[in-house]
Design a protein around this motif. Structure first.
Motif, PDB file in Angstrom:
ATOM      1  N   ASP A 265       0.830  -1.196   0.000  1.00 11.64           N
ATOM      2  CA  ASP A 265       0.000   0.000   0.000  1.00 11.64           C
ATOM      3  C   ASP A 265       0.873   1.258   0.000  1.00 11.64           C
ATOM      4  O   ASP A 265       1.994   1.253   0.504  1.00 11.64           O
ATOM      5  CB  ASP A 265      -0.923   0.009   1.217  1.00 11.64           C
ATOM      6  N   GLY A 266       0.334   2.316  -0.591  1.00 16.09           N
ATOM      7  CA  GLY A 266       1.084   3.564  -0.654  1.00 16.09           C
ATOM      8  C   GLY A 266       2.101   3.614  -1.770  1.00 16.09           C
ATOM      9  O   GLY A 266       2.958   4.504  -1.787  1.00 16.09           O
ATOM     10  N   ASN A 267       2.034   2.672  -2.725  1.00  8.48           N
ATOM     11  CA  ASN A 267       2.899   2.679  -3.906  1.00  8.48           C
ATOM     12  C   ASN A 267       2.059   3.039  -5.134  1.00  8.48           C
ATOM     13  O   ASN A 267       0.845   2.812  -5.160  1.00  8.48           O
ATOM     14  CB  ASN A 267       3.549   1.308  -4.108  1.00  8.48           C
ATOM     15  N   PRO A 268       2.673   3.551  -6.193  1.00  7.77           N
ATOM     16  CA  PRO A 268       1.912   3.901  -7.405  1.00  7.77           C
ATOM     17  C   PRO A 268       1.537   2.705  -8.285  1.00  7.77           C
ATOM     18  O   PRO A 268       0.907   2.885  -9.329  1.00  7.77           O
ATOM     19  CB  PRO A 268       2.854   4.847  -8.154  1.00  7.77           C
ATOM     20  N   VAL A 269       1.886   1.496  -7.878  1.00  7.93           N
ATOM     21  CA  VAL A 269       1.576   0.313  -8.676  1.00  7.93           C
ATOM     22  C   VAL A 269       0.113  -0.094  -8.484  1.00  7.93           C
ATOM     23  O   VAL A 269      -0.413  -0.072  -7.368  1.00  7.93           O
ATOM     24  CB  VAL A 269       2.504  -0.849  -8.307  1.00  7.93           C
ATOM     25  N   GLY A 270      -0.557  -0.443  -9.602  1.00  6.35           N
ATOM     26  CA  GLY A 270      -1.912  -0.986  -9.536  1.00  6.35           C
ATOM     27  C   GLY A 270      -1.840  -2.505  -9.542  1.00  6.35           C
ATOM     28  O   GLY A 270      -1.565  -3.133 -10.575  1.00  6.35           O
ATOM     29  N   LEU A 271      -2.080  -3.144  -8.417  1.00  4.71           N
ATOM     30  CA  LEU A 271      -1.901  -4.585  -8.295  1.00  4.71           C
ATOM     31  C   LEU A 271      -2.875  -5.380  -9.157  1.00  4.71           C
ATOM     32  O   LEU A 271      -2.592  -6.521  -9.547  1.00  4.71           O
ATOM     33  CB  LEU A 271      -2.036  -4.997  -6.823  1.00  4.71           C
ATOM     34  N   GLY A 272      -4.009  -4.811  -9.462  1.00  2.00           N
ATOM     35  CA  GLY A 272      -4.997  -5.520 -10.282  1.00  2.00           C
ATOM     36  C   GLY A 272      -4.523  -5.794 -11.695  1.00  2.00           C
ATOM     37  O   GLY A 272      -5.081  -6.647 -12.390  1.00  2.00           O
ATOM     38  N   VAL A 273      -3.488  -5.119 -12.132  1.00  3.86           N
ATOM     39  CA  VAL A 273      -2.956  -5.305 -13.486  1.00  3.86           C
ATOM     40  C   VAL A 273      -2.114  -6.580 -13.567  1.00  3.86           C
ATOM     41  O   VAL A 273      -1.857  -7.096 -14.653  1.00  3.86           O
ATOM     42  CB  VAL A 273      -2.122  -4.079 -13.896  1.00  3.86           C
ATOM     43  N   TYR A 274      -1.719  -7.139 -12.427  1.00 10.19           N
ATOM     44  CA  TYR A 274      -0.805  -8.283 -12.405  1.00 10.19           C
ATOM     45  C   TYR A 274      -1.426  -9.447 -11.621  1.00 10.19           C
ATOM     46  O   TYR A 274      -0.905  -9.874 -10.588  1.00 10.19           O
ATOM     47  CB  TYR A 274       0.528  -7.887 -11.772  1.00 10.19           C
ATOM     48  N   PRO A 275      -2.533 -10.010 -12.120  1.00 10.52           N
ATOM     49  CA  PRO A 275      -3.230 -11.058 -11.366  1.00 10.52           C
ATOM     50  C   PRO A 275      -2.419 -12.341 -11.194  1.00 10.52           C
ATOM     51  O   PRO A 275      -2.585 -13.062 -10.206  1.00 10.52           O
ATOM     52  CB  PRO A 275      -4.488 -11.311 -12.185  1.00 10.52           C
ATOM     53  N   ASN A 276      -1.543 -12.654 -12.128  1.00  7.89           N
ATOM     54  CA  ASN A 276      -0.762 -13.887 -12.044  1.00  7.89           C
ATOM     55  C   ASN A 276       0.444 -13.762 -11.114  1.00  7.89           C
ATOM     56  O   ASN A 276       1.162 -14.745 -10.888  1.00  7.89           O
ATOM     57  CB  ASN A 276      -0.279 -14.300 -13.436  1.00  7.89           C
ATOM     58  N   SER A 277       0.640 -12.576 -10.572  1.00  7.76           N
ATOM     59  CA  SER A 277       1.803 -12.359  -9.716  1.00  7.76           C
ATOM     60  C   SER A 277       1.601 -12.898  -8.305  1.00  7.76           C
ATOM     61  O   SER A 277       2.560 -12.999  -7.542  1.00  7.76           O
ATOM     62  CB  SER A 277       2.111 -10.861  -9.629  1.00  7.76           C
ATOM     63  N   PHE A 278       0.356 -13.271  -7.965  1.00  3.37           N
ATOM     64  CA  PHE A 278       0.077 -13.667  -6.577  1.00  3.37           C
ATOM     65  C   PHE A 278      -0.523 -15.063  -6.460  1.00  3.37           C
ATOM     66  O   PHE A 278      -0.997 -15.446  -5.398  1.00  3.37           O
ATOM     67  CB  PHE A 278      -0.897 -12.662  -5.949  1.00  3.37           C
ATOM     68  N   ILE A 279      -0.504 -15.821  -7.540  1.00  2.28           N
ATOM     69  CA  ILE A 279      -1.193 -17.112  -7.516  1.00  2.28           C
ATOM     70  C   ILE A 279      -0.542 -18.119  -6.573  1.00  2.28           C
ATOM     71  O   ILE A 279      -1.167 -19.108  -6.178  1.00  2.28           O
ATOM     72  CB  ILE A 279      -1.277 -17.714  -8.935  1.00  2.28           C
ATOM     73  N   CYS A 280       0.703 -17.875  -6.191  1.00  3.89           N
ATOM     74  CA  CYS A 280       1.399 -18.801  -5.287  1.00  3.89           C
ATOM     75  C   CYS A 280       1.217 -18.424  -3.812  1.00  3.89           C
ATOM     76  O   CYS A 280       1.641 -19.168  -2.918  1.00  3.89           O
ATOM     77  CB  CYS A 280       2.884 -18.853  -5.615  1.00  3.89           C
ATOM     78  N   LEU A 281       0.592 -17.267  -3.547  1.00  2.00           N
ATOM     79  CA  LEU A 281       0.456 -16.789  -2.179  1.00  2.00           C
ATOM     80  C   LEU A 281      -0.855 -17.251  -1.556  1.00  2.00           C
ATOM     81  O   LEU A 281      -1.869 -17.415  -2.243  1.00  2.00           O
ATOM     82  CB  LEU A 281       0.524 -15.254  -2.138  1.00  2.00           C
ATOM     83  N   ARG A 282      -0.852 -17.444  -0.247  1.00  2.00           N
ATOM     84  CA  ARG A 282      -2.067 -17.841   0.457  1.00  2.00           C
ATOM     85  C   ARG A 282      -3.001 -16.656   0.665  1.00  2.00           C
ATOM     86  O   ARG A 282      -4.219 -16.828   0.784  1.00  2.00           O
ATOM     87  CB  ARG A 282      -1.712 -18.468   1.802  1.00  2.00           C
ATOM     88  N   THR A 283      -2.443 -15.434   0.752  1.00  2.25           N
ATOM     89  CA  THR A 283      -3.259 -14.228   0.906  1.00  2.25           C
ATOM     90  C   THR A 283      -2.787 -13.171  -0.085  1.00  2.25           C
ATOM     91  O   THR A 283      -1.598 -13.116  -0.444  1.00  2.25           O
ATOM     92  CB  THR A 283      -3.145 -13.657   2.331  1.00  2.25           C
ATOM     93  N   LEU A 284      -3.697 -12.327  -0.509  1.00  2.18           N
ATOM     94  CA  LEU A 284      -3.338 -11.270  -1.451  1.00  2.18           C
ATOM     95  C   LEU A 284      -2.548 -10.169  -0.737  1.00  2.18           C
ATOM     96  O   LEU A 284      -2.782  -9.878   0.433  1.00  2.18           O
ATOM     97  CB  LEU A 284      -4.594 -10.668  -2.073  1.00  2.18           C
ATOM     98  N   PRO A 285      -1.632  -9.517  -1.456  1.00  2.00           N
ATOM     99  CA  PRO A 285      -0.905  -8.391  -0.877  1.00  2.00           C
ATOM    100  C   PRO A 285      -1.850  -7.237  -0.547  1.00  2.00           C
ATOM    101  O   PRO A 285      -2.912  -7.067  -1.177  1.00  2.00           O
ATOM    102  CB  PRO A 285       0.084  -7.997  -1.973  1.00  2.00           C
ATOM    103  N   ILE A 286      -1.461  -6.464   0.428  1.00  2.00           N
ATOM    104  CA  ILE A 286      -2.213  -5.258   0.781  1.00  2.00           C
ATOM    105  C   ILE A 286      -1.777  -4.135  -0.144  1.00  2.00           C
ATOM    106  O   ILE A 286      -0.584  -3.837  -0.262  1.00  2.00           O
ATOM    107  CB  ILE A 286      -1.940  -4.877   2.256  1.00  2.00           C
ATOM    108  N   GLY A 287      -2.738  -3.517  -0.846  1.00  5.40           N
ATOM    109  CA  GLY A 287      -2.384  -2.451  -1.764  1.00  5.40           C
ATOM    110  C   GLY A 287      -3.562  -2.054  -2.623  1.00  5.40           C
ATOM    111  O   GLY A 287      -4.705  -2.434  -2.366  1.00  5.40           O
ATOM    112  N   ARG A 288      -3.278  -1.273  -3.670  1.00  5.79           N
ATOM    113  CA  ARG A 288      -4.315  -0.737  -4.558  1.00  5.79           C
ATOM    114  C   ARG A 288      -4.505  -1.678  -5.750  1.00  5.79           C
ATOM    115  O   ARG A 288      -3.544  -2.005  -6.437  1.00  5.79           O
ATOM    116  CB  ARG A 288      -3.903   0.662  -5.023  1.00  5.79           C
ATOM    117  N   TYR A 289      -5.748  -2.072  -6.000  1.00  9.25           N
ATOM    118  CA  TYR A 289      -6.041  -3.025  -7.088  1.00  9.25           C
ATOM    119  C   TYR A 289      -6.793  -2.386  -8.250  1.00  9.25           C
ATOM    120  O   TYR A 289      -7.245  -3.087  -9.137  1.00  9.25           O
ATOM    121  CB  TYR A 289      -6.850  -4.206  -6.533  1.00  9.25           C
ATOM    122  N   TYR A 290      -6.956  -1.134  -8.260  1.00  6.45           N
ATOM    123  CA  TYR A 290      -7.681  -0.488  -9.362  1.00  6.45           C
ATOM    124  C   TYR A 290      -6.756   0.483 -10.090  1.00  6.45           C
ATOM    125  O   TYR A 290      -5.695   0.837  -9.615  1.00  6.45           O
ATOM    126  CB  TYR A 290      -8.931   0.237  -8.854  1.00  6.45           C
TER     127      TYR A 290
END
Length: 290
Positions: A265-290
């Protein structure tokens, strides 16, 4: 004749009485002498002199036993532990040097076999290679809230037992090589940039479980070791991530089971643009998805 005898008697009687009194005094004073009796005031003064000396000697001994020695010789002994422990609190294996007055501007010499150093909120500006060279037993160092802007590359090279290192709230723009046994590293609130981190800065830290790099100026996520459970990267300048940032993009079978918390959170990256970046994690990262 009778008159002459009377006169002699009158003269001898007072003389005999006086000498009898002196003989009586002499006999009642076994430790004295005729000179003592003839000059009683002088005898009394001389008898007090050794008593006065003894009293002073006892007082001096009592003071040395009850009061600490504050002579310059006591402060300048050839003991490297003494100056630090006069400014700080030294307990068994721990040294506490927090908000020291007068200002502490360098890492202090540490007593032998120190395991824990807390030197928070001072004015330390630099960590050199010699600062911890003689302290291989250190397990925890907390230098939070200083003015550290430079750490020489070999500053932590001798600290093979170091598990926790806190450098938060300083002025760092780059990091040196870190000790291999670290489990916790905190560098929140510095001025770190990605170019100030070596490519393998954390890769070889196979025991690192907690990594805090929030509130810096990082432009990318550094390489994260498999051992990580928590990583804080909030409030940086991260603009993009990839399928390899947290996972292995070439396989969907890989799971990162140890990682529980990722803060972006608090970064200029939109996490929703990279859905395949978190498929190995048990929980989604905290941050902006839009």
């Amino acid at each position: 004749m009778e008159l002459r005898a009377l006169v002699v008697t009158l003269l001898l009687v007072p003389w005999a009485g006086c000498h009898a009194q002196e003989w009586s005094l002499f006999k009642r004073t076994p430790a004295g002498s005729q000179e003592d009796v003839a000059h009683p005031n002088q005898t009394h003064m001389e008898a007090k002199k050794p008593k006065t000396k003894v009293t002073r000697s006892l007082d001096s001994a009592q003071m040395s036993a009850d009061e600490p020695d504050t002579t310059p010789a006591a402060v300048t002994k050839d003991d490297p532990e003494l100056p630090t422990c006069l400014l700080c609190v030294c307990l068994t294996g721990s040294v506490y040097c927090e908000e020291v007055l007068p200002d502490m501007t360098a890492v202090p010499p540490l007593p032998k076999e120190t395991s824990y150093l807390y030197a928070r909120y001072n004015h330390i500006a630099k960590i050199g290679n010699a600062d911890f060279a003689d302290s291989p037993t250190l397990k925890r160092i907390d230098l939070t809230g200083n003015m550290i802007s430079e750490i020489e590359d070999g500053a932590f090279s001798k600290l093979l037992l170091l598990e926790e290192l806190a450098l938060a709230e300083n002025r760092l723009v780059r990091l040196p090589m870190l000790p291999p046994a670290l489990t916790t590293f905190n560098a929140n609130h510095n001025q770190l940039r990605t170019k100030g981190l070596k490519a393998n800065a954390f890769k070889k830290l196979t025991k690192l479980a907690y990594l805090y790099l929030g509130d810096n100026q990082l432009e990318a996520v550094p390489h994260l070791p498999e051992s990580l459970r928590v990583v804080h990267l909030q409030n940086n300048n991260i603009t993009a991530i990839t399928d390899m940032t947290f996972c292995k993009g070439n396989t969907t079978r890989y799971l990162r089971t140890k990682m529980d918390v990722v803060r972006l959170d608090g970064n200029p990256v939109g996490l929703g643009v990279y859905p395949n970046s978190f498929i190995c994690l048990r929980t989604l990262p905290i941050g902006r998805y839009y």
